[in-house]
Structure formats: C-alpha cells, structure tokens
Design a protein around this motif. Structure first.
Motif, PDB file in Angstrom:
ATOM      1  N   THR A 286       0.827  -1.220   0.189  1.00 33.46           N
ATOM      2  CA  THR A 286       0.084   0.155   0.103  1.00 33.46           C
ATOM      3  C   THR A 286       0.804   1.183   0.170  1.00 33.46           C
ATOM      4  O   THR A 286       0.703   2.224  -0.759  1.00 33.46           O
ATOM      5  CB  THR A 286      -0.988   0.133   1.169  1.00 33.46           C
ATOM      6  OG1 THR A 286      -1.966  -1.244   1.314  1.00 33.46           O
ATOM      7  CG2 THR A 286      -1.950   1.360   1.119  1.00 33.46           C
ATOM      8  N   ALA A 287       1.924   1.258   0.886  1.00 32.35           N
ATOM      9  CA  ALA A 287       3.033   2.553   0.897  1.00 32.35           C
ATOM     10  C   ALA A 287       3.598   2.603  -0.646  1.00 32.35           C
ATOM     11  O   ALA A 287       3.416   3.769  -0.907  1.00 32.35           O
ATOM     12  CB  ALA A 287       3.814   2.301   1.805  1.00 32.35           C
ATOM     13  N   ALA A 288       3.874   1.395  -1.007  1.00 29.26           N
ATOM     14  CA  ALA A 288       4.426   1.608  -2.529  1.00 29.26           C
ATOM     15  C   ALA A 288       3.639   2.091  -3.652  1.00 29.26           C
ATOM     16  O   ALA A 288       3.956   3.015  -4.329  1.00 29.26           O
ATOM     17  CB  ALA A 288       5.177   0.285  -2.718  1.00 29.26           C
ATOM     18  N   ASN A 333      16.302  -9.767  -5.497  1.00 27.91           N
ATOM     19  CA  ASN A 333      17.450 -10.343  -4.586  1.00 27.91           C
ATOM     20  C   ASN A 333      17.323  -9.115  -3.278  1.00 27.91           C
ATOM     21  O   ASN A 333      17.524  -9.508  -1.973  1.00 27.91           O
ATOM     22  CB  ASN A 333      18.828 -10.181  -5.144  1.00 27.91           C
ATOM     23  CG  ASN A 333      18.977 -11.353  -6.007  1.00 27.91           C
ATOM     24  OD1 ASN A 333      18.561 -11.542  -7.194  1.00 27.91           O
ATOM     25  ND2 ASN A 333      19.552 -12.483  -5.172  1.00 27.91           N
ATOM     26  N   GLY A 334      17.255  -7.955  -3.525  1.00 30.55           N
ATOM     27  CA  GLY A 334      16.984  -6.862  -2.646  1.00 30.55           C
ATOM     28  C   GLY A 334      15.998  -6.933  -1.672  1.00 30.55           C
ATOM     29  O   GLY A 334      16.178  -6.986  -0.314  1.00 30.55           O
ATOM     30  N   ILE A 335      14.847  -7.379  -2.157  1.00 31.80           N
ATOM     31  CA  ILE A 335      13.554  -7.719  -1.255  1.00 31.80           C
ATOM     32  C   ILE A 335      13.866  -8.912  -0.461  1.00 31.80           C
ATOM     33  O   ILE A 335      13.431  -8.907   0.777  1.00 31.80           O
ATOM     34  CB  ILE A 335      12.291  -7.830  -2.451  1.00 31.80           C
ATOM     35  CG1 ILE A 335      12.232  -6.545  -3.017  1.00 31.80           C
ATOM     36  CG2 ILE A 335      11.145  -8.570  -1.362  1.00 31.80           C
ATOM     37  CD1 ILE A 335      10.741  -6.693  -4.066  1.00 31.80           C
ATOM     38  N   THR A 336      14.502  -9.897  -1.009  1.00 34.36           N
ATOM     39  CA  THR A 336      14.685 -11.040  -0.107  1.00 34.36           C
ATOM     40  C   THR A 336      15.621 -10.649   0.938  1.00 34.36           C
ATOM     41  O   THR A 336      15.423 -10.888   2.223  1.00 34.36           O
ATOM     42  CB  THR A 336      15.420 -11.886  -0.870  1.00 34.36           C
ATOM     43  OG1 THR A 336      14.549 -12.698  -1.927  1.00 34.36           O
ATOM     44  CG2 THR A 336      15.683 -13.263   0.118  1.00 34.36           C
ATOM     45  N   HIS A 337      16.777  -9.835   0.822  1.00 35.74           N
ATOM     46  CA  HIS A 337      17.622  -9.521   1.696  1.00 35.74           C
ATOM     47  C   HIS A 337      17.013  -8.522   2.851  1.00 35.74           C
ATOM     48  O   HIS A 337      17.341  -8.736   4.028  1.00 35.74           O
ATOM     49  CB  HIS A 337      18.776  -8.340   1.056  1.00 35.74           C
ATOM     50  CG  HIS A 337      19.933  -7.723   2.004  1.00 35.74           C
ATOM     51  ND1 HIS A 337      20.696  -8.953   2.596  1.00 35.74           N
ATOM     52  CD2 HIS A 337      20.057  -6.684   2.364  1.00 35.74           C
ATOM     53  CE1 HIS A 337      21.459  -8.002   3.347  1.00 35.74           C
ATOM     54  NE2 HIS A 337      21.179  -6.520   3.198  1.00 35.74           N
ATOM     55  N   LEU A 458      12.458  -1.826   1.972  1.00 36.37           N
ATOM     56  CA  LEU A 458      11.215  -2.454   1.121  1.00 36.37           C
ATOM     57  C   LEU A 458      10.315  -1.686   0.519  1.00 36.37           C
ATOM     58  O   LEU A 458      10.068  -1.820  -0.776  1.00 36.37           O
ATOM     59  CB  LEU A 458      10.403  -3.494   2.121  1.00 36.37           C
ATOM     60  CG  LEU A 458      11.428  -4.699   2.624  1.00 36.37           C
ATOM     61  CD1 LEU A 458      10.586  -5.579   3.716  1.00 36.37           C
ATOM     62  CD2 LEU A 458      11.648  -5.797   1.456  1.00 36.37           C
ATOM     63  N   VAL A 459       9.918  -0.571   1.201  1.00 34.92           N
ATOM     64  CA  VAL A 459       8.998   0.337   0.417  1.00 34.92           C
ATOM     65  C   VAL A 459       9.698   0.910  -0.751  1.00 34.92           C
ATOM     66  O   VAL A 459       8.902   0.955  -1.993  1.00 34.92           O
ATOM     67  CB  VAL A 459       8.602   1.433   1.531  1.00 34.92           C
ATOM     68  CG1 VAL A 459       7.781   2.709   0.770  1.00 34.92           C
ATOM     69  CG2 VAL A 459       7.587   0.742   2.532  1.00 34.92           C
ATOM     70  N   ILE A 460      11.004   1.238  -0.607  1.00 30.57           N
ATOM     71  CA  ILE A 460      11.833   1.830  -1.675  1.00 30.57           C
ATOM     72  C   ILE A 460      11.871   1.005  -2.918  1.00 30.57           C
ATOM     73  O   ILE A 460      11.339   1.248  -4.101  1.00 30.57           O
ATOM     74  CB  ILE A 460      13.272   2.303  -1.373  1.00 30.57           C
ATOM     75  CG1 ILE A 460      13.253   3.545  -0.213  1.00 30.57           C
ATOM     76  CG2 ILE A 460      14.123   2.621  -2.535  1.00 30.57           C
ATOM     77  CD1 ILE A 460      14.535   3.946   0.278  1.00 30.57           C
ATOM     78  N   LEU A 461      12.064  -0.146  -2.589  1.00 32.48           N
ATOM     79  CA  LEU A 461      12.281  -1.243  -3.727  1.00 32.48           C
ATOM     80  C   LEU A 461      10.885  -1.686  -4.377  1.00 32.48           C
ATOM     81  O   LEU A 461      10.767  -1.574  -5.617  1.00 32.48           O
ATOM     82  CB  LEU A 461      12.760  -2.799  -3.251  1.00 32.48           C
ATOM     83  CG  LEU A 461      14.354  -2.386  -2.693  1.00 32.48           C
ATOM     84  CD1 LEU A 461      14.876  -3.752  -2.017  1.00 32.48           C
ATOM     85  CD2 LEU A 461      15.238  -2.301  -3.895  1.00 32.48           C
ATOM     86  N   LEU A 462       9.793  -1.655  -3.579  1.00 31.27           N
ATOM     87  CA  LEU A 462       8.556  -1.752  -4.106  1.00 31.27           C
ATOM     88  C   LEU A 462       8.039  -0.827  -4.898  1.00 31.27           C
ATOM     89  O   LEU A 462       7.306  -0.818  -5.816  1.00 31.27           O
ATOM     90  CB  LEU A 462       7.483  -2.281  -3.030  1.00 31.27           C
ATOM     91  CG  LEU A 462       7.823  -3.441  -2.144  1.00 31.27           C
ATOM     92  CD1 LEU A 462       6.979  -3.784  -0.912  1.00 31.27           C
ATOM     93  CD2 LEU A 462       7.391  -4.886  -2.928  1.00 31.27           C
ATOM     94  N   SER A 463       8.331   0.450  -4.454  1.00 30.04           N
ATOM     95  CA  SER A 463       8.172   1.416  -5.156  1.00 30.04           C
ATOM     96  C   SER A 463       8.629   1.477  -6.535  1.00 30.04           C
ATOM     97  O   SER A 463       7.865   2.152  -7.293  1.00 30.04           O
ATOM     98  CB  SER A 463       8.403   2.862  -4.092  1.00 30.04           C
ATOM     99  OG  SER A 463       7.725   3.081  -2.988  1.00 30.04           O
TER     100      SER A 463
END
Length: 556
Positions: A286-288, A333-337, A458-463
C-alpha cells in the motif's frame, strides 16, 4: 496523419465526464482485484480439498480464469461499443462486474457445499473477466475522444491509474476489515470487502447514467459512418490485423508482465516465498502504491512531449535490467535481503540439493488437484517448494530414490507408489518433519522475522517496481487509441490489450510460481516476465511507429 492542433484547456463538462469515467473504472478494478489480494484465503476457503501448495496454485488459476476470458469480453463488448455507443456498454459491464463480486461474498465454501463451491467461484470469476474485457477499451476510448489535443497522454493516464487505485482501495478495505474482525477475518471477515462492493456498484451505476456519449462516436453516427461489422473490419482485413498484432506483441505483452510483476507478483513473493505476514505485506504494498501511483500521470504527460514509444520502451528496458536475479541491481534479491535476511543467509551458507533420477521428476503444476505426486523426486520437490527452500537438482542413476541434502544434513526420500493410504500418510508426515527439522537446524526460518525486516528499503524497492509499471503502462491507452480509426477503435484496441494483460499478464503469477516449484530456485519465476518484456522491446523498437501527433477525431 499528424495534427497541428495546439493544446487547449478542457471545459468543466469534459473534466466532469472524464472524472466520472475514471471513478467508475476504479470501482470496477476494486471488484476485480479483491480476489487477487485475498488469494491465500480463497485457497483455504474454496480449495481446501487439496494440499496447501496445490490449493494456492489452484486459487491463482481461478484468479487467472478472469483474465483468460477477458479477450472474449473485449470482442463482445468492443463490438457493442462500436455499434451502439460507449456509454451504454459501460453500464452493462459495471452491472455484471459488481453483481458477480457481491455473490462471491455470499458463496458457501468448500466445507459447506464441496466441489460446487470452486466451480461457482470460477464461473463468477469468468463473468468478472468478461465484464472487464469490455471495460478498459471503452474507458480508454471514451476519455481519449474527450481529451484536448496535446494532452491525450496526460488525460488517458488517469484511466491507467484507476487499475492501481483499485488495487490500493482493495488493499485498504482488506486492512481495515482485518483490523475490525481480528482472528475471524480468515473465517468470515474476508467476505466483507466483497459484500461492500454493492455500495460501490450503486455509486458506479449512478455515475455512468449521468455520462454523455463520446463526441467522436456521435460524429460518426451523425455522418452515417458507423461500422456495420466491427469484428470483420478489425480482424478480417490485414491492414488492421497487422496493427492489432503489433499492438499486442510490440506494446501490450511487455507492459502487462511489468505491471503484474510490480504489483501482484511482488505481493505474492512477499507472502508465499519470503513468508512475510500478509498484513505487513499489504501495508508495504500500500505504501509503495501511494508513492508510485502519481507517476502514471507523470509519464503520461511526458509522452505528450517526447512520444509514447520512447517512454514505454525505456520502462521495459529498465524492468528487464532490474529483474535479472543475482546481479548487483536485482530488485528481488534486494527484497529477499531486506524482508527475510535469515532465509538469504541460510541459502548462502547451507545450500540445498535434491539428488534424484531426473526421469522421475515431473512438472510441479497441479491446478486441478487430480495428479498425485508419488515418485521420490516429485515428493521431495513438493516439500521443499512448500518450505520456500531453494535447491539444485543433481542427476542420479535410473531407479535411484531421491536424497535431499540441506547443508550437511541428508534426508533420504521415499516413493509412494504402491503404498496404502495410511502408510503413505505416515511416511509423508515423517518426511516433512525431517525436512523441516533440517531446515530449522541450518537456519531456514519458518516465517520472516519482523524485527529483522528493513521496512524503509522494502518500501523503496517496491515503489521502484510500481514506478517501472507506471512507465510502461501510463502512456499505453493513448498510444492504443491512436493506432486505430474511430469506427472500429473500441473493438480493435480492446482485443490486443486484453490478450496482453489477460493472458501474458494475468497468467504471470501462476506460471512464475509453477516455474519456481519446478526449478527449485525462488528467483526462477522472474525469467518469464524478463523474456516477454525483452520480446516486446525488440518488436516495439523495430516495428511500432510513434503516434502522439495523430488526429484521432479524423481517422476514418
């Protein structure tokens, strides 16, 4: 084909009409995406007769059923839109969509009426798909034909935004309902978001009754130039069919996989692969969406200045680069990390393997629940996939029984062939426990630890994933409208859009998760959107022409 018209401001009436069209589309997407947002619960409610892995894939397939029939809805309602008008076609689609969604909220589950429940559910999903198949082409055509010259990309991008806003609204209602119902959400609370759609339906019908017909359609009607056979003209003549095929393979297919990867696959990846709590995953998504959604208008407006094609193709290229796993810029990979660092560490320090006779390994896709995995290889793969544990398959001599190795721990597999049900059940429980114990010993977590999650990153990557979707999706409506003449526009643009988004995009979660289960690598499912986006990039760059200066009101 170019036009010298200068950009002019819209009148108040035009703004009102376009706002009404967009708002109605938001509600329709809300109805459609509720199912996807609740896929895990739907699996438990309606496919509880299957094992958990097959139930979730079956739930995804039922979700995909709505996408599979979308092209047929495009043909039916596209033809009606070109024959009788955009306004009344709008009204029919919203009634079908809203009614089907409300009935899902009332539908008894598998425990109550058995196999009848999933059969009715899939039928309702297909009705939703038919309605949505007629929705998008009408909304995009309607808004584009009301837009002033020079601002078509900006104004049609609002239609593109409605899909994400509909997803956002569905997530928001789910979050509030989950808070209100607490532990009962998985029992009966999940029905509330479906049931409240009846209020949205009433608002949508009222909105659509107040709309005026498209000026381009009225002009064609007054001049007696309406098509008498939109389907034949659109797909029976090579000059138009060629453009339809270019629209599908050179624009929409790639746009679709980028959109569904960035919004649905990302959500499923968090919950099903990384084992993030569903509430947390929904909040992150939702934030993304809040951050990324305004970029629809940004890129739609940019396409009015520099062209649709360059914006869309740039979005596809960036998505391809950032999706590729195990690279320094790999988003997943970043989201997993940042979501489950314990899982990432365990995969690096205690890699898993399955040594088996590869001739006994079948494709791990069982949507109907009728296939029984009885070979030792299939059983081992199924158990490892259900634990989100990546593994490598090592070929063994013919007839060998599979052996799972996790770090330094070896677990011998078993074949269920010829075993009576009681013995098979006992061996299954023993094997699953051995695998889970070994995974725990080697540091593989059962769930993502909230204390170890980096929510900001996570919000940054999802965005970024959402923004990539807006880049390829924002200008697409304007470009599709500009590719086809007014008399067959609704029909011609609807079919490639819904084949692309319904089949290439809508089937993405199902295909990608099946690929992960088969290959054993949690990132393997990303190769599906990468390959489709790369195909579209090549075809689009080489064969699709720029359209931003086309005068759509004089395309006969």
């Amino acid at each position: 084909m170019s036009t010298a018209h200068k950009a002019t401001p819209m009148t108040a009436e035009e703004r009102k009409v376009i706002f009404a069209s967009s708002l109605g589309t938001v509600f329709e997407w809300y109805d459609f995406f509720l199912y996807g947002s609740l896929a895990a619960i739907i699996a438990k409610q309606f496919f509880s007769g299957l094992d958990s892995g097959s139930a979730f894939i079956f739930a995804l397939l039922a979700f995909a059923a709505g996408f599979i029939v979308r092209p047929f809805g495009a043909l039916v309602f596209g033809r009606l839109g070109d024959l009788i008008g955009r306004k009344y076609t709008f009204l029919v689609t919203i009634l079908i969509m809203g009614g089907a969604t409300f009935v899902v909220g009332c539908l008894p589950n598998y425990a109550t009426i058995g196999v009848t429940a999933p059969v009715i559910l899939i039928s309702l999903r297909m009705l939703q798909g038919l309605a949505l198949g007629g929705e998008y082409g009408g909304a995009a055509t309607y808004v584009a034909e009301h837009s002033p010259a020079g601002k078509r990309g900006a104004y049609t991008s609002w239609i593109q935004m409605t899909a994400t806003i509909g997803l956002f609204l569905s997530l928001l209602v789910i979050l509030f309902t989950r808070e209100f119902t607490g532990p009962d959400f998985d029992v009966w609370g999940w029905r509330v978001p479906f049931l409240v759609s009846i209020a949205l339906l009433a608002v949508s019908v009222w909105i659509r009754l107040s709309m005026n017909e498209s000026p381009a359609f009225k002009k064609m009607k007054e001049e007696g130039k309406l098509s008498k056979a939109p389907l034949t003209e659109s797909f029976g003549q090579w000059k138009n069919l060629k453009v339809v095929l270019l629209a599908l393979f050179g624009l929409v297919a790639g746009q679709a996989v980028v959109w569904y990867t960035g919004q649905f696959y990302a959500l499923f990846y968090l919950t099903q692969v990384l084992k993030v709590d569903p509430k947390t995953a929904n909040l992150l998504m939702t934030a993304a969406l809040v951050i990324g959604t305004p970029f629809f208008v940004v890129f739609g407006s940019l396409s009015d200045k520099i062209g649709r094609k360059v914006v869309i193709m740039s979005g596809l290229l960036l998505a391809i680069i950032l999706y590729i796993p195990n690279t320094p810029v790999s988003i997943f990979n970043g989201i997993t990390h940042f979501a489950n660092p314990a899982l990432e560490k365990a995969m690096a320090t205690a890699p898993a393997t399955i040594t088996a006779d590869v001739n006994e390994c079948s494709f791990q896709f069982n949507p109907t629940g009728t296939s029984k995995f009885t070979s030792s290889c299939d059983i081992a793969k199924q158990v490892m996939a259900s634990n989100s544990a990546s593994y490598t398959t090592i070929p063994a001599p013919a007839g060998s029984v599979a052996v799972v190795k996790i770090g330094d721990v070896e677990i011998p597999g078993y074949s269920a062939k010829g075993l009576d049900p009681a013995e098979a059940k006992a061996k299954d429980a023993e094997f699953k426990k051995a695998i889970r114990d070994a995974l725990t010993k080697e540091g593989y977590p059962v769930k993502a630890d909230p204390a170890q999650m980096n929510y900001v990153m996570l919000v940054i990557l999802l965005s970024i994933l959402v923004i990539l979707a807006t880049m390829s999706y924002g200008p697409i409506a304007a470009m599709l409208v500009e590719m086809f003449p007014t008399r067959i526009r609704y029909t011609s643009m609807s079919l490639p859009y819904h084949i692309g988004n319904g089949w290439f995009g809508g089937l993405l979660p199902t295909i990608s998760f099946a690929l992960v289960a088969q290959n054993g690598n949690i990132y393997y499912g990303l190769w599906y959107p990468i390959i489709i986006a790369a195909m579209t990039l090549v075809i689009g760059v080489l064969f699709v022409r720029e359209t931003k200066d086309v005068d759509i009101l004089n395309m006969d």
